[in-house]
Design a protein around this motif. Sequence first.
Motif, short mmCIF file in Angstrom:
data_model
loop_
_atom_site.label_atom_id
_atom_site.label_comp_id
_atom_site.label_asym_id
_atom_site.label_seq_id
_atom_site.Cartn_x
_atom_site.Cartn_y
_atom_site.Cartn_z
N PHE A 168 23.89 135.36 1.27
CA PHE A 168 22.73 135.09 0.74
C PHE A 168 21.91 134.10 1.58
O PHE A 168 22.49 133.19 1.94
CB PHE A 168 22.92 134.46 -0.73
N GLU A 169 20.73 134.24 1.96
CA GLU A 169 20.04 133.31 2.58
C GLU A 169 18.49 133.53 2.57
O GLU A 169 17.85 134.40 2.69
CB GLU A 169 20.31 133.65 4.20
N TYR A 170 17.92 132.43 1.95
CA TYR A 170 16.49 132.47 1.23
C TYR A 170 15.53 132.73 2.28
O TYR A 170 15.57 131.92 3.16
CB TYR A 170 16.42 131.34 0.33
N SER A 171 14.72 133.54 2.24
CA SER A 171 13.72 133.71 3.36
C SER A 171 12.48 134.68 2.81
O SER A 171 12.51 135.65 2.13
CB SER A 171 14.30 134.82 4.36
N ASN A 172 11.17 134.03 2.92
CA ASN A 172 10.08 134.38 2.56
C ASN A 172 9.70 135.99 3.15
O ASN A 172 8.98 136.47 2.63
CB ASN A 172 9.01 133.52 2.85
N SER A 173 10.40 136.14 4.24
CA SER A 173 10.02 137.41 4.89
C SER A 173 10.53 138.49 4.11
O SER A 173 9.69 139.49 3.95
CB SER A 173 10.86 137.36 6.20
N ASN A 174 11.73 138.28 3.36
CA ASN A 174 12.19 139.44 2.81
C ASN A 174 10.87 139.98 1.32
O ASN A 174 10.63 141.33 1.14
CB ASN A 174 13.23 139.11 1.73
N TYR A 175 10.46 139.10 0.98
CA TYR A 175 9.28 139.40 0.03
C TYR A 175 7.73 139.69 0.67
O TYR A 175 7.18 140.48 -0.15
CB TYR A 175 9.08 138.42 -0.87
N ILE A 176 7.76 139.05 1.83
CA ILE A 176 6.28 139.66 2.35
C ILE A 176 6.71 141.15 2.64
O ILE A 176 5.62 142.11 2.68
CB ILE A 176 6.29 138.93 3.72
N LEU A 177 7.72 141.53 3.28
CA LEU A 177 7.97 142.98 3.53
C LEU A 177 8.08 143.76 2.17
O LEU A 177 7.49 144.87 2.09
CB LEU A 177 9.33 143.05 4.10
N ALA A 178 8.67 143.28 0.91
CA ALA A 178 8.64 143.77 -0.02
C ALA A 178 7.07 144.34 -0.83
O ALA A 178 6.64 145.12 -1.19
CB ALA A 178 9.18 143.13 -1.32
N GLY A 179 6.22 143.21 -0.07
CA GLY A 179 4.75 143.53 -0.73
C GLY A 179 4.05 144.59 0.27
O GLY A 179 3.27 145.36 -0.58
N LEU A 180 4.47 144.63 1.29
CA LEU A 180 3.84 145.52 2.24
C LEU A 180 4.50 146.89 1.68
O LEU A 180 3.70 148.00 1.93
CB LEU A 180 4.39 145.02 3.62
N ILE A 181 5.54 146.86 1.45
CA ILE A 181 6.23 148.25 0.75
C ILE A 181 5.37 148.75 -0.49
O ILE A 181 5.14 149.91 -0.54
CB ILE A 181 7.71 148.21 0.47
N ILE A 182 5.28 147.91 -1.38
CA ILE A 182 4.49 148.19 -2.62
C ILE A 182 3.16 148.59 -2.25
O ILE A 182 2.69 149.65 -2.62
CB ILE A 182 4.26 147.04 -3.44
N GLU A 183 2.50 148.06 -1.20
CA GLU A 183 1.13 148.46 -0.73
C GLU A 183 1.15 149.85 -0.17
O GLU A 183 0.34 150.75 -0.31
CB GLU A 183 0.53 147.63 0.27
N ALA A 184 2.52 150.12 0.67
CA ALA A 184 2.37 151.34 1.40
C ALA A 184 2.65 152.71 0.42
O ALA A 184 2.06 153.64 0.42
CB ALA A 184 3.58 151.47 2.39
N VAL A 185 3.57 152.39 -0.79
CA VAL A 185 3.84 153.45 -1.56
C VAL A 185 2.85 153.57 -2.70
O VAL A 185 2.42 154.72 -3.15
CB VAL A 185 5.27 153.39 -2.36
N ALA A 186 2.19 152.60 -3.03
CA ALA A 186 0.98 152.65 -4.05
C ALA A 186 -0.17 152.97 -3.46
O ALA A 186 -1.16 153.53 -4.10
CB ALA A 186 0.88 151.25 -4.77
N GLY A 187 -0.41 152.66 -2.18
CA GLY A 187 -1.73 153.10 -1.26
C GLY A 187 -2.83 152.45 -1.98
O GLY A 187 -3.97 152.60 -1.67
N ARG A 188 -2.57 151.13 -2.52
CA ARG A 188 -3.60 150.10 -2.76
C ARG A 188 -3.19 148.71 -2.60
O ARG A 188 -1.99 148.55 -2.07
CB ARG A 188 -3.90 150.15 -4.40
N PRO A 189 -4.06 147.64 -2.42
CA PRO A 189 -3.75 146.40 -1.93
C PRO A 189 -2.85 145.90 -3.10
O PRO A 189 -3.04 146.15 -4.36
CB PRO A 189 -5.03 145.66 -2.22
#
Length: 373
Positions: A183-204
């Motif tokens: 376990f190592e807390y990193s904001n990068s993980n959730y920035i990537l998760a947000g980009l994945i949401i946008e990629a699969v949802a096709g919306r901001p």
Amino acid sequence: MNTAHPIAAATALFVILSGLPSAATSNPTAGDPVRAALAHTMAVDVWPAGLVAVRDTDEEIRTYASGVMELGSPEKVRADSQIRIGSNTKTFTSALVMQLVGEGTISLDEAVETYLPGVIQHPQVTGQDITIRQLLQHTSGLPDMDGDIGDHLLEWQHRYISPRASLDLALAHPVSNAPGEAFEYSNSNYILAGLIIEAVAGRPLAEVIDERIITPLGLEDTYFPDQGEQIIRGDHPHSYIPLGDDPVDYTDFDPSWGYAAGAMVSTTEDLTAFYSALATGDVVADAQLAEMRKTIPAESLWQGAAYGLGLISFELSCGVTAWGHGGDVPGTVSRVAATEDGRAAAIAVTQNPTSVEADARLRGLIDTAICAV
């Protein structure tokens, strides 16, 4: 999100009640342990303002406010003030991912590369090596950009930093461990998760959060800022960072660098509504909520903490498990948790703590509030 750490490490989980004002008829805090705990931390830690909301199992809400809207002004802070919620945004992001998992659009154990081909450009790791689950549980090993932001707080206060630019800052640093190793807390993980949401949802991302969580739950004072938006939309107190001898006003700034890891705005009341709804199964399906609650030790946060998928679990003094998170941005700190029976509490203060004891008192107030209802 925290320019040093998501939730400052502390050795004590619960508030030291011996330091609270004694109960007496002349004491306005007598008989209300939450008001007493808030008065204590306001006096000891000298926050400019403190906001608290407490929700019981009948969805009845009590709110508290102490302090002023702005240092040097007599205007008292309002309990319904909006505040930046920092890394509590991560729980919203994780819940969105888990909704998409439930719908079969995302697979938790699929590689990041599947959804974001070529985005992770690092000499030590690729998107093929990291799964969605590892992002949400902070076990990817990916480095953070917090140090870069902290080093340029004033210089970058009004600078727009896109999600990809935030990743570029982070990925210039070495990885902390191999994917899945620790376990190592990193904001990068959730920035990537947000980009994945946008990629699969096709919306901001902002639109997806609004349609799937904010609107259905009626969170009228919660939003994801528009690109370049620097001023909180509703009534809000000024917030301060402790630099030098005097606090520096850091109320208006561009939170874009936090993106899906920490850019959202809400109120303490809305936070209790969201975390209560999530804890009682009204945001994600049971199977996905069970995945969110699969935790690993996260002692680097504080003693007794465990991290699931966008949720931190810890034991309350009344013998109940709490599920929540915390958020630190320049000038504002918030802590929130809920129990499976729907009780919830949130606190926000308008200056960053300068000691682990101050941070422990904020978490202690959450314990006091939930156990008192």
